[in-house]
Each structure stands twice: as structure tokens, then as C-alpha cells.
Design a protein around this motif. Structure first.
Motif, PDB file in Angstrom:
ATOM      1  N   UNK A   1      44.759  32.929  14.927  1.00 14.57           N
ATOM      2  CA  UNK A   1      44.835  31.558  14.437  1.00 14.57           C
ATOM      3  C   UNK A   1      45.613  31.481  13.134  1.00 14.57           C
ATOM      4  N   UNK A   2      46.380  30.402  12.992  1.00 10.23           N
ATOM      5  CA  UNK A   2      47.132  30.139  11.768  1.00 10.23           C
ATOM      6  C   UNK A   2      46.964  28.668  11.405  1.00 10.23           C
ATOM      7  N   UNK A   3      46.391  28.412  10.241  1.00 12.14           N
ATOM      8  CA  UNK A   3      46.200  27.044   9.769  1.00 12.14           C
ATOM      9  C   UNK A   3      46.824  26.901   8.390  1.00 12.14           C
ATOM     10  N   UNK A   4      47.888  26.097   8.305  1.00 15.30           N
ATOM     11  CA  UNK A   4      48.500  25.793   7.025  1.00 15.30           C
ATOM     12  C   UNK A   4      48.533  24.282   6.841  1.00 15.30           C
ATOM     13  N   UNK A   5      49.248  23.814   5.820  1.00 18.62           N
ATOM     14  CA  UNK A   5      49.235  22.389   5.519  1.00 18.62           C
ATOM     15  C   UNK A   5      49.693  21.555   6.704  1.00 18.62           C
ATOM     16  N   UNK A   6      50.692  22.027   7.417  1.00 17.94           N
ATOM     17  CA  UNK A   6      51.227  21.264   8.544  1.00 17.94           C
ATOM     18  C   UNK A   6      50.198  21.140   9.669  1.00 17.94           C
ATOM     19  N   UNK A   7      49.598  22.231  10.067  1.00 20.82           N
ATOM     20  CA  UNK A   7      48.660  22.193  11.192  1.00 20.82           C
ATOM     21  C   UNK A   7      47.346  21.517  10.812  1.00 20.82           C
ATOM     22  N   UNK A   8      46.931  21.639   9.544  1.00 22.64           N
ATOM     23  CA  UNK A   8      45.677  21.025   9.124  1.00 22.64           C
ATOM     24  C   UNK A   8      45.769  19.505   9.082  1.00 22.64           C
ATOM     25  N   UNK A   9      46.974  18.968   8.887  1.00 20.13           N
ATOM     26  CA  UNK A   9      47.151  17.521   8.963  1.00 20.13           C
ATOM     27  C   UNK A   9      46.780  17.025  10.357  1.00 20.13           C
ATOM     28  N   UNK A  10      47.070  17.809  11.361  1.00 20.64           N
ATOM     29  CA  UNK A  10      46.783  17.421  12.746  1.00 20.64           C
ATOM     30  C   UNK A  10      45.322  17.657  13.121  1.00 20.64           C
ATOM     31  N   UNK A  11      44.739  18.732  12.618  1.00 23.63           N
ATOM     32  CA  UNK A  11      43.376  19.088  13.035  1.00 23.63           C
ATOM     33  C   UNK A  11      42.295  18.512  12.138  1.00 23.63           C
ATOM     34  N   UNK A  12      42.602  18.293  10.858  1.00 23.50           N
ATOM     35  CA  UNK A  12      41.558  17.945   9.910  1.00 23.50           C
ATOM     36  C   UNK A  12      40.688  19.159   9.626  1.00 23.50           C
ATOM     37  N   UNK A  13      39.491  18.936   9.104  1.00 25.88           N
ATOM     38  CA  UNK A  13      38.588  20.039   8.800  1.00 25.88           C
ATOM     39  C   UNK A  13      38.230  20.849  10.031  1.00 25.88           C
ATOM     40  N   UNK A  14      37.837  22.106   9.804  1.00 30.43           N
ATOM     41  CA  UNK A  14      37.596  23.038  10.909  1.00 30.43           C
ATOM     42  C   UNK A  14      36.266  23.762  10.742  1.00 30.43           C
ATOM     43  N   UNK A  15      35.694  24.113  11.882  1.00 23.93           N
ATOM     44  CA  UNK A  15      34.551  25.030  11.932  1.00 23.93           C
ATOM     45  C   UNK A  15      34.873  26.067  12.994  1.00 23.93           C
ATOM     46  N   UNK A  16      34.907  27.336  12.598  1.00 24.96           N
ATOM     47  CA  UNK A  16      35.258  28.423  13.515  1.00 24.96           C
ATOM     48  C   UNK A  16      33.995  29.208  13.858  1.00 24.96           C
ATOM     49  N   UNK A  17      33.781  29.393  15.149  1.00 22.22           N
ATOM     50  CA  UNK A  17      32.618  30.138  15.644  1.00 22.22           C
ATOM     51  C   UNK A  17      33.111  31.425  16.288  1.00 22.22           C
ATOM     52  N   UNK A  18      32.586  32.552  15.821  1.00 24.49           N
ATOM     53  CA  UNK A  18      33.021  33.853  16.325  1.00 24.49           C
ATOM     54  C   UNK A  18      31.900  34.503  17.128  1.00 24.49           C
ATOM     55  N   UNK A  19      31.408  33.800  18.146  1.00 27.68           N
ATOM     56  CA  UNK A  19      30.349  34.353  18.980  1.00 27.68           C
ATOM     57  C   UNK A  19      30.969  34.975  20.230  1.00 27.68           C
ATOM     58  N   UNK A  20      30.217  35.035  21.307  1.00 26.83           N
ATOM     59  CA  UNK A  20      30.729  35.671  22.524  1.00 26.83           C
ATOM     60  C   UNK A  20      31.979  34.979  23.049  1.00 26.83           C
ATOM     61  N   UNK A  21      32.066  33.668  22.836  1.00 32.19           N
ATOM     62  CA  UNK A  21      33.249  32.905  23.232  1.00 32.19           C
ATOM     63  C   UNK A  21      33.798  32.199  21.998  1.00 32.19           C
ATOM     64  N   UNK A  22      34.648  32.878  21.221  1.00 32.33           N
ATOM     65  CA  UNK A  22      35.171  32.295  19.982  1.00 32.33           C
ATOM     66  C   UNK A  22      35.819  30.939  20.242  1.00 32.33           C
TER      67      UNK A  22
END
Length: 707
Positions: free
Chosen positions: A670-691
Motif C-alpha cells: 500500500x502507498x498513501x500520499x497526499x494525492x491518494x488520501x484526497x480520494x480516500x480520506x481517513x483510513x483504518x488498516x486491519x492486518x488480520x487473516x484477510x488484510x
């Protein structure tokens, strides 16, 4: 040979007759049930209207909203056209109500549309003040203004330091100021509060802070009600200058801004925050006290008692007091809602009808939703009506009446029964409100029943009457003893709040629960509270249990990233969120703690065992099952060597930055910079059995405030 056709046309005659009889018998049972519960069916009409509004908020865009309207309208047509039984009519009304609810909030969102600022900017402008809010706890004044510059949004909210504010600032004044304005902030992290949604329905197009002094070009005298409220604020704080005075002010004028963050947090954690918001409890206390006093005083005159209906006159006096108190406290939505309910109760008493019932609650809810359907999404509406519904359902149920109804017995038995009623009422309210608190605030007090058992009678029967007496007796110089008593009683209330809030295990925390789990608990609760048949209503506990189980096992996010990329937190194995930046404001730290389901102060990534930080970046290794994830995050605006950056990116699984990253920065996942974060907004990443990654943009969908 082909497979044999076992359709209904080829079933034996006796089999077809059996299933037809079963269907007919089942339908007959449903009809009998609906006939027994016919008094409850109007309640489901209001619930369906609210469900239509909820669908609009929960679904992502116009196609889904239109589908809800079409399905509801289709159910209405089918129910009213193809059947004559109560079941078909119920389906028709439910479908029609849901369709109208969804359509109404859609129209309301379009009607509330107002121009918004597209990017942050520093501007100098003139404006007319629409509203002034004092924030003594923060040392600020918050102004809602209408700029005269047509290039700016028609409604803007600006904060400024109270100690530098000029005299003459009041609603209607014309001012000149320089401010840094920005669009209303979006939801910061998935599952947190959506400030942009609130701003959209309020018509706010920008928020910001004044830079430098504010000049009053044309002062305006505040209205008599605002003047009265300000004088009361100052008078109460002069008489009670400490923390007790801030609570006393909130009870009289509804202004919670003076309450310190420490006291406000203690009230929230102990389950006593509802005492600070002027709503049902306070309106009931004022209305009940005025009606009681009016009835007793009027009864002293034999002539008046014989010529007039004292109950009717007392109810009118209580109604006037309730309306006056509502206006004095600023006529906020919860207060108006409680005042309307109180007026309905008084009307029922005056007419000799049942004063408090679920129908009364339904009428109040419908009145609010018709004029402000967006209130359904807010915790204030949900908390108020859930609490009242739970209380009425308890005391109107068969076993509740058998257990708690007054009867001819000794004083100790009466006192015990009263105490039992208070405990059960508090317990039912806490259970009803816990899913709402966990969904909206990610925490819920576990000792709230015990705290409220003492705090509610203390507030209703001691603090409010004594404070009212102090205010009324001050003009003749007799208020001092009552102010002393108010101070002591309020100190006890704050002591209860801090003691309960500080107790070990006082607060249950939870990260963001799945929306479907919350919906399941709400629907189960409605089913349980709105039906009266015991065996049927118990079925509502099934979806409640399913939703509660899903919420309980909801995983905590492993990484939280705000939409601007500046703030990042990695949740350590012990559940502590570790902040990327050494300096983060209290608001952001609290937000991250809540989103990760952590009831304490977050730590620093640079000081943790999972992170290694320099002045410009941090590298962290996150263990998830048998795999390790390497995360790289920048945390400064300093220039970073291009080759060092690309090499670090290549070694990382996840890269996060608040700057634009070059294409050569290519992490493994995954790569999140200023450009991509404008599209996604805030993020929550889960690294469980199915990331997986949850985004604010997916949560908000195509609602108008997301544009």
C-alpha cells in the motif's frame, strides 16, 4: 432421463392441501396477533418512517436511495391493492412510511445545500454576527457570521480568543476581521463523528479562526432573552466562581461551554453527561415543580378552587414555565423535543387521558423527524428516545406493573419498592443506551446505574430547587444560604462523577463496530420494546444478541491514518495506539484513542519497541499472525534524499506520507500520499487473516457533504 419435476402442480392432492392449510393457518395466526397488537401498529409506522431516513444515511448514493423509495412504494401498492387483511395493510403502511422517510431526508439534504469553501484561505472580510457562543473552558468565543463578501459562503463559523474580544460583540453586530478559513472538516477516521455532515445541514460553508483583532463596525444590543441569559451566566459564576458554578450555569441556561474538559470527561465516563444537557430530566423537574406549586397554592383559596378547574390551570402554568425554560436555555433540539413531550403530557393530564405512553413518544419523534429528519443520525435524538422508550416499556409491561405498582403496604416495603423501581429503571436505561454509546463514542460507562441512582434525585430534588430558590431570593438579599447549599450539592455531584469515572473498569471501550451489527441491535430493541406479547417480544433479543456478539468480536484497527496524512497511529499488541508525531493536539489524541477502543492516553511511536524514528520519518514492524508488515511514514516537511526514499519504499509493505511521493516510491502493498488520501480520506488498516483497508470515502459514499 431428465430429473423429475416436483413442482407444486405435480404434488399429490393431499400434499397440496396440507401446505395450503398450513399457509392459511399461519396467516390466520399473524392476523390474530396483529389484531391483539393493533394499538402498537401506529408505533411501527413511526419506526418505519425513521428506518427510511436511516436507509438514506446508511446507503451510498442516489441509486440505492431511489431503490428504497421504489421498494417502499411497491410494498405500499401491493399491500393496499392485493389484500384486505390487517397483514397486507400493515405491509402497505410500513412500505409507504419508509419511502416517505427516505424521500424526505433526500429533499431536506438538497434544501440545506449551501456554497462551501473549496480550499483553505486567509481572507479579510466584513460580516454580520448571527450567533455568539462563549467557550470559557477554552478561553474562546465562537461566532457564526454571515459574510457581506458574496465570494464567501453565506454562513461561516469563526473562533477567537475571549480575552482579546472587543465589546459590542452580539447577534446582529457588524464586524470586520481577518481569518483563516477552511472547508468544514470531514470525518477524520472511519467510524468517527462526521462534522461535515453536521455543517451541511446547518448551512455552514467554512470554519476557521480569527487572525488578529476583530473590529466592531456597528454594535448591536442583544435581545432581551440573550441579555437575560448573559446576566444569569455572569451572576451564577459570581456567586459560584469554582467548578460548581460551571455546572450550575449549564443547568440554568444550557451553556455547557464553561464546564472544564476534566469535569465534562468525568461526567461522560460516569454516565452522568445527560445532566449537563438541558433535556427531559430538567424540563420534567421544572414543569413538575411549577404544576405542584400552582396546584397547592391555588387550592388555598376556596373561591378559586370552586370556580376553576385547578388541574387545568396548573397545567397551563406548568406549560408556560416549560416553554419559558426552553427559550431561556437557547431552544436547543433536545430541549425543544423534551418541551414538546412535556406539553403533550400536560395536555393528556388536562384532558384526563393517559399522560405518558409509547404513543406520546412516537408523536414526539415524528414531530422532530418531519421538521429535522437529519436529527435521526445524531446521538442526541437516539439517546433521548431510546431512554424514554425503555422506561415506558418497563413500567407498562405486565411484570413491571406487578412488581412496581404502588400498593397498601408498610413504609419499609414502600421504600424498598421505590428503590427497586429506581434501580430497574436505571439498569434498563443503561442497557438500552450502551449500544448507542459504544457506536457513537466507542465507550460506555458500566457504573452509570449506581451513579445515576444518586445523581438524578440529587439534581432533581436538591440542586435545581435550591438553585432556583437562590436566584429568586437574591433580589431581596436572601439568596446566600441557598447558594451555599447549591455549592455543596454540586460539589457532591462532581465528586460522584470523578469517583465513578476513576474506578477501575468504569468504562467499556470498543473500536468501530460494523454498521450492520448496530442496525441489528437497534431493530431488535425496537421489536422488544414496541410489542406487548411476551413470547413475541422476546424474539427481539435474538438480533440484539447477534449484533452484540458481532460488535464484541470486531477487531481493532492496526493502523489509523487521518485524511491529511499528518497523523498516524499504530496500535501496539497491548492495544495502545502509538502516535507518529510527538506533538498532537488533545482532540486528535482523544480521537485516535476512541477509534482504537483504548481508554487512556496514546503513546509515541518513537518511544515504542515496534518503531524506529528519525526527525523526518519512522519505520515500524507490525506483526500479524505469521507475517510481519514493515511500515514507513514521513513526519516532517524537510527534503529527503531521493535515493534513500526510494530504497526505503522498496523495503516497506506500507508507505504513508502527507506529501506527494514520486512514482519511484513503490512499496510492496500500500502507498498513501497526499494525492491518494484526497480520494480516500481517513483510513483504518486491519492486518488480520484477510488484510483490508476501510476508508472514510467509502463510509460517506455519495452523500452531498462528501463533494
Amino acid at each position: 432421463m431428465g430429473a423429475p419435476n416436483i413442482g407444486s402442480a405435480h404434488l399429490p392432492q393431499h400434499a397440496r392441501g396440507y401446505w395450503k392449510a398450513r399457509f392459511s393457518a399461519s396467516r390466520e395466526e399473524v392476523e390474530h396477533f396483529l389484531e391483539r397488537e393493533r394499538g402498537q401498529l401506529p408505533l411501527w409506522l413511526v419506526a418505519s418512517f425513521g428506518m427510511g431516513i436511516a436507509f438514506w444515511f446508511a446507503l451510498n448514493g442516489p441509486r440505492e436511495w431511489l431503490a428504497v423509495i421504489c421498494l417502499g412504494a411497491g410494498a405500499a401498492v401491493a399491500g393496499f391493492s392485493f389484500g384486505t387483511g390487517r397483514l397486507e395493510r400493515a405491509v402497505g403502511w410500513v412500505g409507504l412510511a419508509a419511502a416517505i422517510g427516505c424521500g424526505l431526508i433526500w429533499l431536506r439534504s438538497e434544501w440545506a445545500a449551501a456554497p462551501r469553501l473549496d480550499r483553505p484561505k486567509v481572507v479579510t472580510f466584513e460580516a454580520v454576527i448571527a450567533q455568539v457562543e462563549q467557550l470559557p473552558a477554552k478561553g474562546d468565543i465562537r461566532l457564526t457570521v454571515s459574510p457581506l463578501d458574496k465570494k464567501l459562503p453565506p454562513l461561516v463559523r469563526v473562533s477567537l480568543k475571549a480575552d482579546g474580544a472587543p465589546s459590542g460583540i452580539a447577534a446582529g453586530a457588524k464586524i470586520a476581521l481577518k481569518a483563516r478559513l477552511a472547508p468544514p472538516p470531514p470525518m477524520a477516521l472511519p467510524g468517527t463523528h462526521d462534522f461535515a455532515r453536521d455543517a451541511w445541514f446547518k448551512g455552514l460553508g467554512a470554519v476557521g479562526r480569527a487572525l488578529g483583532p476583530v473590529e466592531v463596525l456597528q454594535p448591536a444590543e442583544p435581545g432581551w432573552l440573550d441579555s437575560l441569559r448573559d446576566r444569569l451566566d455572569r451572576h451564577i459564576r459570581e456567586r459560584l466562581p469554582g467548578p460548581s458554578g460551571t455546572i450550575a450555569t449549564a443547568l440554568v441556561t444550557g451553556d455547557q461551554n464553561a464546564v472544564s474538559e476534566e469535569d465534562a470527561d468525568a461526567m461522560r465516563r460516569s454516565g452522568l453527561a445527560h445532566l449537563l444537557s438541558v433535556s427531559g430530566l430538567h424540563i420534567a423537574a421544572v414543569v413538575g415543580a411549577v404544576m405542584f406549586l400552582a396546584l397547592k397554592l391555588l387550592a388555598l383559596s376556596e373561591r378559586v378552587a370552586l370556580r376553576f378547574n385547578l388541574v387545568l390551570v396548573s397545567a397551563a402554568a406548568a406549560a408556560a414555565a416549560g416553554i419559558g425554560y426552553t427559550l431561556l436555555t437557547g431552544a436547543q433540539v433536545p430541549t425543544v423535543r423534551s418541551c414538546v413531550a412535556a406539553l403533550l403530557v400536560l395536555g393528556g393530564i388536562a384532558l384526563g387521558r393517559e399522560a405518558i405512553s409509547l404513543r406520546l413518544v412516537a408523536v414526539g419523534a415524528l414531530a422532530v423527524l418531519i421538521f429535522r429528519p437529519e436529527a435521526l443520525a445524531g446521538p442526541s435524538f437516539q439517546f433521548s428516545f431510546a431512554a424514554v422508550t425503555a422506561i415506558i416499556a418497563l413500567h407498562s409491561s405486565g411484570w413491571g406493573q406487578n412488581l412496581l405498582i404502588r400498593r397498601d403496604e408498610g413504609p419499609f416495603a414502600k421504600a424498598g419498592r421505590t428503590l427497586l423501581g429506581m434501580i430497574l429503571t436505571g439498569l434498563v436505561v443503561e442497557v438500552a443506551l450502551m449500544p448507542l454509546a459504544l457506536y457513537h463514542f466507542h465507550k460506555a460507562g458500566l457504573f452509570g446505574v449506581a451513579a445515576n441512582l444518586v445523581a438524578i434525585p440529587l439534581t432533581t430534588f436538591v440542586i435545581m430547587p435550591v438553585e432556583a430558590a437562590a436566584l429568586f431570593l437574591d433580589p431581596i438579599g436572601l439568596g446566600t444560604p441557598f447558594w451555599w447549599a447549591s455549592d455543596k450539592a454540586l460539589a457532591v455531584l462532581l465528586s460522584i462523577a470523578h469517583t465513578v469515572a476513576g474506578a477501575k473498569g468504569a468504562v467499556a471501550t470498543l473500536p468501530s463496530m460494523p454498521a450492520w451489527a448496530f442496525a441489528s441491535m437497534v431493530l431488535g430493541g425496537l421489536w422488544f420494546f414496541l410489542w406487548t406479547t411476551a413470547r413475541v417480544r422476546l424474539l427481539g433479543l435474538v438480533p440484539v444478541a447477534v449484533g452484540a456478539a458481532a460488535a464484541a468480536v470486531a477487531p481493532s484497527p492496526d493502523v489509523l491514518i487521518t485524511g491529511d496524512g499528518r497523523h498516524l497511529a499504530i496500535v501496539a499488541p497491548d492495544g495502545t495506539p502509538m502516535m507518529l508525531r510527538d506533538r498532537s493536539g488533545d482532540f486528535m489524541r482523544d480521537l485516535v484513542s476512541e477509534a482504537s477502543g483504548f481508554d487512556d492516553e496514546p503513546g509515541l511511536l518513537a518511544e515504542s519497541s515496534i518503531g524506529s524514528c528519525s526527525r523526518d520519518s519512522c519505520v515500524a514492524v507490525l506483526k500479524a499472525g505469521a507475517r510481519n508488515y514493515r511500515l514507513l511514514a514521513t513526519r516532517s516537511a524537510n527534503s529527503i534524499d531521493w535515493k534513500a526514499l526510494t530504497d526505503a519504499c522498496a523495503e516497506a509493505d506500507i508507505v504513508v506520507s502527507d506529501r506527494w511521493l514520486p512514482k519511484s516510491c513503490a512499496p510492496q502493498w500500500l502507498k498513501f500520499d497526499r494525492k491518494s488520501l484526497v480520494e480516500t480520506g481517513g483510513l483504518a488498516i486491519f492486518l488480520d487473516d484477510q488484510p483490508r483497508v476501510e476508508t472514510v470515502s467509502r463510509r460517506v459514499g455519495d452523500h452531498p457533504w462528501a463533494e
